[in-house]
Design a protein around this motif. Structure first.
Motif, short mmCIF file in Angstrom:
data_model
loop_
_atom_site.label_atom_id
_atom_site.label_comp_id
_atom_site.label_asym_id
_atom_site.label_seq_id
_atom_site.Cartn_x
_atom_site.Cartn_y
_atom_site.Cartn_z
N PHE A 74 0.85 -1.19 0.00
CA PHE A 74 0.00 0.00 0.00
C PHE A 74 0.88 1.23 0.00
O PHE A 74 2.10 1.13 0.16
CB PHE A 74 -0.97 0.02 1.21
N ILE A 75 0.25 2.38 -0.18
CA ILE A 75 0.96 3.67 -0.13
C ILE A 75 0.46 4.42 1.10
O ILE A 75 -0.75 4.53 1.31
CB ILE A 75 0.65 4.54 -1.37
N ALA A 76 1.38 4.92 1.90
CA ALA A 76 1.02 5.78 3.04
C ALA A 76 1.47 7.19 2.70
O ALA A 76 2.62 7.40 2.29
CB ALA A 76 1.68 5.28 4.32
N VAL A 77 0.58 8.15 2.86
CA VAL A 77 0.92 9.55 2.62
C VAL A 77 0.92 10.24 3.98
O VAL A 77 -0.13 10.54 4.54
CB VAL A 77 -0.07 10.23 1.66
N ASP A 78 2.12 10.43 4.53
CA ASP A 78 2.26 11.07 5.83
C ASP A 78 2.22 12.59 5.64
O ASP A 78 2.61 13.09 4.58
CB ASP A 78 3.56 10.63 6.50
N GLU A 79 1.79 13.30 6.65
CA GLU A 79 1.66 14.75 6.56
C GLU A 79 0.80 15.13 5.35
O GLU A 79 1.14 15.99 4.54
CB GLU A 79 3.04 15.43 6.46
N ALA A 80 -0.34 14.44 5.23
CA ALA A 80 -1.20 14.57 4.05
C ALA A 80 -1.73 16.00 3.84
O ALA A 80 -2.12 16.35 2.73
CB ALA A 80 -2.37 13.59 4.13
N HIS A 81 -1.70 16.82 4.89
CA HIS A 81 -2.16 18.21 4.72
C HIS A 81 -1.31 18.97 3.70
O HIS A 81 -1.74 19.98 3.16
CB HIS A 81 -2.17 18.95 6.07
N ARG A 97 0.43 17.40 -4.81
CA ARG A 97 -0.76 17.46 -5.66
C ARG A 97 -0.70 16.40 -6.76
O ARG A 97 -1.72 16.02 -7.30
CB ARG A 97 -0.91 18.83 -6.33
N ARG A 98 0.51 15.97 -7.11
CA ARG A 98 0.69 15.01 -8.20
C ARG A 98 0.75 13.56 -7.71
O ARG A 98 0.93 12.64 -8.51
CB ARG A 98 1.98 15.34 -8.96
N LEU A 99 0.60 13.34 -6.42
CA LEU A 99 0.76 11.99 -5.87
C LEU A 99 -0.17 10.97 -6.51
O LEU A 99 0.26 9.87 -6.86
CB LEU A 99 0.57 11.97 -4.35
N LYS A 100 -1.44 11.29 -6.67
CA LYS A 100 -2.40 10.34 -7.23
C LYS A 100 -1.96 9.91 -8.63
O LYS A 100 -1.96 8.72 -8.95
CB LYS A 100 -3.81 10.97 -7.25
N GLU A 101 -1.56 10.87 -9.43
CA GLU A 101 -1.08 10.59 -10.79
C GLU A 101 0.12 9.63 -10.74
O GLU A 101 0.20 8.67 -11.50
CB GLU A 101 -0.71 11.93 -11.43
N MET A 102 1.07 9.89 -9.83
CA MET A 102 2.28 9.07 -9.74
C MET A 102 1.97 7.69 -9.17
O MET A 102 2.52 6.69 -9.62
CB MET A 102 3.34 9.80 -8.93
N ILE A 103 1.07 7.62 -8.19
CA ILE A 103 0.66 6.33 -7.62
C ILE A 103 -0.01 5.48 -8.70
O ILE A 103 0.28 4.29 -8.84
CB ILE A 103 -0.28 6.54 -6.40
N ASP A 104 -0.88 6.10 -9.49
CA ASP A 104 -1.57 5.37 -10.57
C ASP A 104 -0.59 4.86 -11.63
O ASP A 104 -0.84 3.84 -12.27
CB ASP A 104 -2.64 6.24 -11.22
N MET A 105 0.53 5.57 -11.81
CA MET A 105 1.54 5.10 -12.77
C MET A 105 2.23 3.84 -12.26
O MET A 105 2.66 3.00 -13.04
CB MET A 105 2.57 6.21 -13.03
N ILE A 106 2.32 3.71 -10.94
CA ILE A 106 2.92 2.50 -10.35
C ILE A 106 1.91 1.36 -10.42
O ILE A 106 2.21 0.27 -10.88
CB ILE A 106 3.36 2.77 -8.89
N SER A 107 0.70 1.62 -9.95
CA SER A 107 -0.39 0.64 -10.01
C SER A 107 -1.69 1.34 -9.66
O SER A 107 -1.74 2.15 -8.74
CB SER A 107 -0.14 -0.50 -9.03
N ASP A 108 -2.75 1.00 -10.36
CA ASP A 108 -4.04 1.64 -10.06
C ASP A 108 -4.84 0.84 -9.03
O ASP A 108 -6.00 1.12 -8.79
CB ASP A 108 -4.85 1.88 -11.33
#
Length: 195
Positions: free
Chosen positions: A140-147, A161-172
């Motif tokens: 899984f992906i943990a996003v610390d200090e998500a604020h 702001r680009r994390l979702k895009e980069m996470i989806d590039m690894i795996s959706d």
């Protein structure tokens, strides 16, 4: 991947030496272990880190933990290693490492020895890292200090702001746990919408 309460408590004691969970930790851990996206607001000192560290230790593969500060990454890795008999259980990958250190981290990741990898959001912007992570089993992906995701937040970081895009590039198909100590309702909404 349902986990019985007794095995969660056993794992908590085995890995961290605690006999009980604090607040909503158990509920949060069960959520991420069952593959659900999870959003956590918990005060500083409330045990946020354990909410992703224990599931990382219990899950197959490695958890990617996005953290905004190099010093925070090093502290977290040192802390996890202090609980474990193996130094390769946790690593960080950021701009402070030499090529030789990066090679060691990658070797430990490929061998399956590493359960937690702390990365700066900037690390995920590099295509070579995304390609490497695609080859790994990621729990899984943990996003610390998500604020930091929210432009309304006090520590806004554009790379977040680009994390979702980069996470989806690894795996959706990767579950995401986002954690923060403070977030106004507007920031909370922005975090959920962005991730």
């Amino acid at each position: 991947m349902a986990v019985a309460k007794v095995s969660l408590l056993d794992a908590l004691h085995e890995h961290f030496g605690f006999d009980s969970f604090k607040g909503n930790q158990e509920k949060i851990i069960k959520s991420i272990l069952s593959g659900k996206d999870t959003f956590v607001i918990m005060p500083t000192g409330g045990g946020k880190s354990l909410c992703y560290q224990l599931p990382a230790l219990m899950s197959p593969g490695v958890a990617l933990i996005v953290s905004p500060l190099i010093a925070l990454m090093k502290n977290q890795v040192d802390l996890v290693r202090s609980y474990s008999s193996k130094d390769n259980v946790a690593h960080f990958l950021n701009s402070t490492l030499t090529k030789a250190q990066i090679k060691k981290v990658r070797t430990d990741l490929q061998s399956g020895k590493t359960k937690m990898l702390y990365v700066a959001p900037e690390t995920l912007t590099k295509q070579e890292n995304i390609d490497f992570f695609k080859e790994l089993e990621i729990s899984f992906i943990a996003v610390d200090e998500a604020h930091c995701i929210s432009e309304w937040g006090h520590d806004f970081r554009p790379e977040y702001r680009r994390l979702k895009e980069m996470i989806d590039m690894i795996s959706d198909k990767l579950p995401v746990i986002a954690l923060t100590a403070t977030a106004t309702p507007k920031v909370q909404s922005d975090i959920v919408k962005t991730l």
